[in-house]
Design a protein around this motif. Structure first.
Motif, PDB file in Angstrom:
ATOM      1  N   PRO A 107      15.216  47.643  30.868  1.00 46.95           N
ATOM      2  CA  PRO A 107      14.398  48.208  30.084  1.00 46.95           C
ATOM      3  C   PRO A 107      15.279  48.140  28.633  1.00 46.95           C
ATOM      4  CG  PRO A 107      14.831  49.826  31.616  1.00 46.95           C
ATOM      5  CD  PRO A 107      15.426  48.438  32.063  1.00 46.95           C
ATOM      6  N   ALA A 108      14.811  48.096  27.557  1.00 48.70           N
ATOM      7  CA  ALA A 108      15.554  47.923  26.241  1.00 48.70           C
ATOM      8  C   ALA A 108      15.945  49.217  25.993  1.00 48.70           C
ATOM      9  CB  ALA A 108      14.660  47.323  25.161  1.00 48.70           C
ATOM     10  N   GLN A 109      15.298  50.300  26.456  1.00 47.55           N
ATOM     11  CA  GLN A 109      15.728  51.727  25.775  1.00 47.55           C
ATOM     12  C   GLN A 109      16.678  52.532  27.182  1.00 47.55           C
ATOM     13  OE1 GLN A 109      15.231  52.761  22.608  1.00 47.55           O
ATOM     14  NE2 GLN A 109      14.414  50.767  22.360  1.00 47.55           N
ATOM     15  N   GLY A 110      16.858  51.511  28.002  1.00 50.94           N
ATOM     16  CA  GLY A 110      17.548  51.937  29.265  1.00 50.94           C
ATOM     17  C   GLY A 110      19.086  51.857  29.250  1.00 50.94           C
ATOM     18  N   GLU A 111      19.786  51.987  30.411  1.00 49.91           N
ATOM     19  CA  GLU A 111      21.259  51.713  30.414  1.00 49.91           C
ATOM     20  C   GLU A 111      21.747  50.598  31.206  1.00 49.91           C
ATOM     21  OE1 GLU A 111      22.341  55.291  32.437  1.00 49.91           O
ATOM     22  OE2 GLU A 111      22.914  56.460  30.481  1.00 49.91           O
ATOM     23  N   PHE A 112      22.935  50.208  30.859  1.00 49.62           N
ATOM     24  CA  PHE A 112      23.449  48.948  31.757  1.00 49.62           C
ATOM     25  C   PHE A 112      24.541  49.546  32.310  1.00 49.62           C
ATOM     26  CE2 PHE A 112      26.623  45.765  31.840  1.00 49.62           C
ATOM     27  CZ  PHE A 112      25.880  44.656  32.999  1.00 49.62           C
ATOM     28  N   ASP A 113      24.767  49.038  33.628  1.00 45.62           N
ATOM     29  CA  ASP A 113      25.874  49.922  34.620  1.00 45.62           C
ATOM     30  C   ASP A 113      26.826  48.546  34.739  1.00 45.62           C
ATOM     31  OD1 ASP A 113      27.707  51.006  36.265  1.00 45.62           O
ATOM     32  OD2 ASP A 113      26.264  51.861  37.586  1.00 45.62           O
TER      33      ASP A 113
END
Length: 175
Positions: A107-113
């Motif tokens: 999601p563009a408004q999410g997070e990348f781990d």
């Protein structure tokens, strides 16, 4: 030092929309003999993330042929593009970006781990099959007389030493 999840919208506020981190740490999920060390970059490209890493470590593996343990250097050099879904409707729409090979989606408004992504890339870098040496001959097999045959015929069969206890039990149970 662990790699914390990154806010995807926060990447756009960084210089050149790029986050870079050098690292040297032990991942609990990925058992290695030496710390995993290298670098990772995450660059926001508007509709996708460009993620790249170079990581190296040494791990202990078990040979698929002879079952002996051996040490293996792992070098992981990967670059991946991750599609950013702008909203829930975007998740089901074909974007025509097949030529870019964008398989992963966030999601563009999410997070990348980055730590989880690095773990996945290290797992994909493991050798398959796991062979200790190019000329590995496999398990050492000893010759033993065939049950029920006279010693004079010298008929023998190959017996894997790991099955010796089962073979002894089988001889006890047979009349």
């Amino acid at each position: 030092m662990a790699l914390a999840p990154l806010s995807i919208p926060g990447l756009t506020k960084l210089p050149q929309q790029t986050w870079r981190q050098d690292f040297k740490f032990i991942l609990d999920e990925f058992v290695s003999l030496t710390p995993i060390q290298g670098w990772i970059t995450v660059q926001h490209q508007g509709s996708y993330l460009r993620v790249a890493t170079e990581a190296k470590t040494i791990i202990n593996l078990t040979c698929d042929r002879c079952l002996q343990q051996y040490n293996q250097r792992i070098l992981c050099q990967v670059e991946e593009l991750i599609w950013l879904e702008l909203d829930d409707l975007d998740a089901g729409i074909e974007t025509g970006s097949q030529e870019l090979d964008l398989l992963e989606r966030l999601p563009a408004q999410g997070e990348f781990d980055p730590q989880d992504w690095l773990y996945q890339q290290l797992c994909l870098s493991l050798p398959h099959p796991q062979i200790c040496q190019v000329d590995c001959r496999g398990l050492d097999v000893e010759l033993s007389p065939t049950h029920g045959q006279s010693d004079s015929t010298e008929l023998s069969e190959r017996v894997d030493h790991r099955w010796a206890s089962l073979a002894a039990l089988k001889q006890q149970l047979e009349p």
